[in-house]
Design an enzyme around this catalytic site. Structure first.
Site, mmCIF file in Angstrom:
data_model
loop_
_atom_site.group_PDB
_atom_site.id
_atom_site.type_symbol
_atom_site.label_atom_id
_atom_site.label_comp_id
_atom_site.label_asym_id
_atom_site.label_seq_id
_atom_site.Cartn_x
_atom_site.Cartn_y
_atom_site.Cartn_z
ATOM 1 N N SER A 184 -2.276 23.658 -44.999
ATOM 2 C CA SER A 184 -4.192 23.525 -43.849
ATOM 3 C C SER A 184 -4.943 24.348 -43.698
ATOM 4 C CB SER A 184 -3.092 22.549 -42.867
ATOM 5 O OG SER A 184 -4.295 21.393 -43.097
ATOM 6 N N ASP A 208 -2.142 21.839 -49.846
ATOM 7 C CA ASP A 208 -2.967 21.168 -49.494
ATOM 8 C C ASP A 208 -4.132 22.050 -48.428
ATOM 9 O OD1 ASP A 208 -3.405 18.766 -50.327
ATOM 10 O OD2 ASP A 208 -2.821 17.246 -48.397
ATOM 11 N N ARG A 222 -13.678 29.768 -47.227
ATOM 12 C CA ARG A 222 -12.448 29.058 -47.427
ATOM 13 C C ARG A 222 -11.509 29.894 -48.788
ATOM 14 N NH1 ARG A 222 -12.169 27.106 -52.885
ATOM 15 N NH2 ARG A 222 -14.142 26.335 -53.780
ATOM 16 N N ASP A 227 -9.433 35.124 -54.535
ATOM 17 C CA ASP A 227 -8.812 36.141 -53.106
ATOM 18 C C ASP A 227 -7.507 36.704 -53.132
ATOM 19 O OD1 ASP A 227 -10.331 34.896 -50.905
ATOM 20 O OD2 ASP A 227 -10.074 33.280 -51.124
ATOM 21 N N HIS A 273 0.215 15.329 -46.505
ATOM 22 C CA HIS A 273 -0.703 16.122 -46.450
ATOM 23 C C HIS A 273 1.192 17.153 -46.360
ATOM 24 C CE1 HIS A 273 -3.401 19.034 -44.788
ATOM 25 N NE2 HIS A 273 -3.034 19.654 -43.799
#
Length: 341
Positions: A184, A208, A222, A227, A273
């Site tokens: 998350s 997720d 984000r 990355d 989630h």
């Protein structure tokens, strides 16, 4: 200070011309921002971005604190973590061993280092052999205000990167042996960690990755596929609490990526989630999630990728060398969730 910032956020919202309810598209022109009681409040994208830009300036000036702690688990201390800091005395006094691969695990909103996802993922990796499993505990995740937690994501990621850089520069950590696993908001923390390491970590796994207050069109704000050398996303509540569009170089969509079997009505999406963390722990320990290659993520969401399993398994170590694209993942409604023996 926090109360003032929250009031400023809503003052901005009140002064703007709001988007009509019929025109709202979650993640495109605004977000339904989760609240502590499980409800959500709509915030227009331009209002939220103005507020976040102001917050980023405050974060950069050090006017807010971002406490981050690290707990090391190894085969020598598999259930009782050792708190470590970026000092040679601390690392030398721990069971850290640079000859073993290292896994950083980062929780999401409202969670802590003792949350079940950390125990499950830690146990899964240690069941496979000798690893340094470092659980990241970031205090701002436990703010009752989601937006305040979001604003700590970048600074928290930089602190994780600082620990990685310290271990690399002073204690022999090899970035090719490093995975950062985040759920998350923790997935975006992992992304910021990857952006700030001195060299590229091997793998980031986003469980997720959170959607509210994060824009797909702003990958520098984000988790994104650049990355780490390889980024994998496991997307289980897409379009609600998590992203639906693919985040990783390898994007996996269990049950189509929106809702998960066995979660019932799941009005808030929290069950679906959280399933991303349960699936990942099982994938690490059992390697039992077969996948079907899709032409794009929309095919995965529609479950229109055919029925022929690929050679790729969700969460597998080998994915870094063979995966690129979007995958549909059939799952069971209860454990074992993976369908391949």
């Amino acid at each position: 200070m926090k109360t003032f910032l929250i009031l400023a956020f809503f003052a901005l919202a009140a002064s703007a011309i709001p988007i009509k309810e019929s025109e709202r598209v979650h993640g495109e022109n605004g977000w339904y921002v989760p609240q502590e009681d499980g409800t959500s409040e709509w915030v227009d994208m331009d209002v939220a971005e103005q507020w976040m830009e102001a917050q980023e300036l405050l974060e950069g000036r050090g006017l807010t604190t971002v406490p981050v702690k690290f707990y090391l688990y190894t085969s020598s201390n598999p259930t009782k973590g050792t708190k470590i800091t970026t000092t040679t005395k601390s690392i030398d006094g721990s069971h850290f061993n640079a000859a073993h691969p290292t896994r950083f695990v980062i929780h999401g909103w409202t969670q802590s280092y003792s949350s079940s996802m950390n125990k499950d993922i830690r146990s899964a990796w240690l069941s496979r052999g000798d690893y340094n499993v470092i659980i990241v505990d970031w205090g701002r995740a436990r703010s009752i205000d989601y937006a305040t937690s979001v604003m700590a994501v970048g600074a928290t990621g930089k602190k994780v990167a600082k620990m990685i850089n310290f271990l690399k520069d002073n204690h022999g950590l090899n970035l090719n042996d490093v995975y950062i696993i985040g759920h998350s908001l923790g997935a975006h923390v992992a992304g910021y960690a990857g952006k700030n390491t001195d060299g590229q970590v091997h793998t980031i796994v986003g469980l997720d990755p959170a959607l509210p207050l994060f824009s797909y069109n702003k990958p520098n704000k984000r988790l994104n596929a650049d990355d780490a050398w390889y980024v994998e996303s496991i997307q289980t509540n897409g379009g609600n609490l998590g992203f639906l569009k693919p985040i990783g170089k390898g994007a996996f969509y269990p049950n189509g990526g929106k809702t998960q079997p066995g979660c019932g009505m799941d009005l808030t999406g929290s069950c679906s989630h959280g399933r991303s963390t349960t699936y990942y722990a099982e994938a690490v320990s059992e390697d039992n999630f077969g996948s079907i290659k899709c032409g794009d993520y929309e095919e995965a969401v529609a479950k229109e990728c055919g029925s022929t399993y690929s050679s790729v398994r969700m969460g597998a170590d080998t994915n870094a060398y063979m995966v690129d694209g979007d995958f549909y993942v059939p799952v069971n409604s209860k454990a074992p969730f993976g369908m391949i023996n």
